[in-house]
Design an enzyme around this catalytic site. Sequence first.
Site, short mmCIF file in Angstrom:
data_model
loop_
_atom_site.label_atom_id
_atom_site.label_comp_id
_atom_site.label_asym_id
_atom_site.label_seq_id
_atom_site.Cartn_x
_atom_site.Cartn_y
_atom_site.Cartn_z
N ASN A 193 51.19 32.31 39.98
CA ASN A 193 50.01 33.15 40.23
C ASN A 193 49.47 33.53 38.87
O ASN A 193 49.86 34.53 38.28
CB ASN A 193 50.42 34.38 41.06
CG ASN A 193 49.23 35.22 41.48
OD1 ASN A 193 48.14 35.10 40.92
ND2 ASN A 193 49.43 36.09 42.44
N ARG B 91 48.28 29.65 43.12
CA ARG B 91 47.19 30.45 43.66
C ARG B 91 45.91 30.09 42.91
O ARG B 91 45.85 30.16 41.69
CB ARG B 91 47.48 31.95 43.47
CG ARG B 91 46.34 32.83 43.97
CD ARG B 91 46.41 34.21 43.38
NE ARG B 91 45.31 35.05 43.86
CZ ARG B 91 44.81 36.07 43.18
NH1 ARG B 91 45.28 36.38 41.99
NH2 ARG B 91 43.83 36.79 43.68
N HIS C 207 41.49 37.42 48.35
CA HIS C 207 42.77 38.01 48.78
C HIS C 207 43.25 37.41 50.10
O HIS C 207 43.94 38.06 50.88
CB HIS C 207 42.65 39.54 48.92
CG HIS C 207 42.51 40.24 47.60
ND1 HIS C 207 41.74 41.37 47.44
CD2 HIS C 207 43.04 39.98 46.38
CE1 HIS C 207 41.79 41.78 46.19
NE2 HIS C 207 42.57 40.95 45.52
N ARG D 50 36.32 46.30 37.78
CA ARG D 50 35.13 45.76 38.43
C ARG D 50 34.40 46.85 39.19
O ARG D 50 35.01 47.69 39.85
CB ARG D 50 35.52 44.62 39.39
CG ARG D 50 35.84 43.33 38.70
CD ARG D 50 36.37 42.29 39.65
NE ARG D 50 37.80 42.08 39.44
CZ ARG D 50 38.59 41.41 40.25
NH1 ARG D 50 38.11 40.88 41.37
NH2 ARG D 50 39.87 41.25 39.98
N ASP E 154 43.91 51.78 35.21
CA ASP E 154 45.20 51.96 35.86
C ASP E 154 45.16 53.22 36.71
O ASP E 154 44.98 54.32 36.19
CB ASP E 154 46.29 52.07 34.79
CG ASP E 154 47.70 52.05 35.38
OD1 ASP E 154 47.96 52.82 36.32
OD2 ASP E 154 48.53 51.27 34.90
N VAL F 26 48.24 49.63 44.51
CA VAL F 26 47.78 50.98 44.82
C VAL F 26 48.00 51.30 46.29
O VAL F 26 48.50 52.38 46.64
CB VAL F 26 46.29 51.14 44.44
CG1 VAL F 26 45.77 52.52 44.85
CG2 VAL F 26 46.09 50.93 42.94
#
Length: 398
Positions: free
Chosen positions: A9, A92, A181, A242, A283, A332
């Site tokens: 990935n 991926r 995703h 983003r 973060d 998250v």
Amino acid sequence: MAARVLVLNTGSSSIKYELVDVRTRERPARGLVERIGEDDGRLTHHTGLERPGFERRGRFATHAEGLAAMLEAFATAGPDLRADPPVGVGHRVVHGGTRFREPVLVDDAVIAAIEELAPLAPLHNPVNLTGIRVARDAFPGVPQVAVFDTAFHRTLPPEAYTYAVPREWAERLGVRRFGFHGTSCAYVARRAAALLDRGLEELNLIVLHLGNGASATALAAGRSVDTSMGLTPLEGLVMGTRSGDTDPALSGYLARVAGLDAEKSEDALDRHGGLLALAGSGDMRTVRRRASGGDADARLALDVYTRRIRKYVGAYYAVLGRVDAIVFTGGVGEHDAATRAEALSGLDRLGITIDPARNEASSTEERAVSAPGSDVAVLVVPTDEEWEIASQTLSLIE
């Protein structure tokens, strides 16, 4: 019989990898190369023990250097992939456009097509290709399989993937919603159905994949019917760096008043927007810590972030008509109880109620965090994109 697949990935600034035995479900090794291009880069390689079996710190200037270090870690700490190569390598790949609706065996034509699609995912497709090229050189004769994030969303209906733009853009340039995703959505949707002890075909779900990249997806009977990311992974929710949704006229406005060309404004929205722009860090842990310390910018960033999620949940509730469960996943989504609570606050009238004790309990397991008796289950399901990629890779090879 063992069936070990190496999963790569390769992200915009990191490389996650894992050796997965699809038949025995064993994970002989996994690792992470992080902060590629920065002076404080690090590789950690685990072979089933608590402590890393191999660790290297320092600068990895490019993804190719990071991948070379990964191969060194396997050679040093094992398993020795030169002596016992994997049966396949699963990669991926973020953007497959309309060309790739299923996993494919990699050949030169596939590489050329992924390269042509790079403008649609400039942070991802080029480095995904680096992973493919290095793996082909390292394991000649071993099948390489590309698994596309966009493929899961092939079930989007025309009214969901069509933009109201000049027809020529869609027909000649392929302008439409693709969604991302997908491997994560596929995995967590199946696990959510198992957790609820119901068939996936019976369920309407809203999957919230919240990590450095973030998306919302509406699933009807296990099929994607709407999703927040669009032509590129920039649209939709607020993310680490983003922006998510902005006025489509923003780039034109910036060109007129600030002389900012399209490439620079797109780069700013991709790499310097989101939580980073609002709070000075992409973060979530840092942003929460600053907000707890009274930082008004960080608090606003959290409010913008969770309001956007709540807005999409309401919209997808309307699209689906009935929602059986909301599923949180991603770094998250899995670990930040406050984000889950804030994102779904005020939705009690829709049957969505979080139980504070359940939500705040420390756990890394699949679990329900909704209040007992809620009409809509709220679930936390740790994603496992590596397993999904490995299983799809082996299925195609066989």
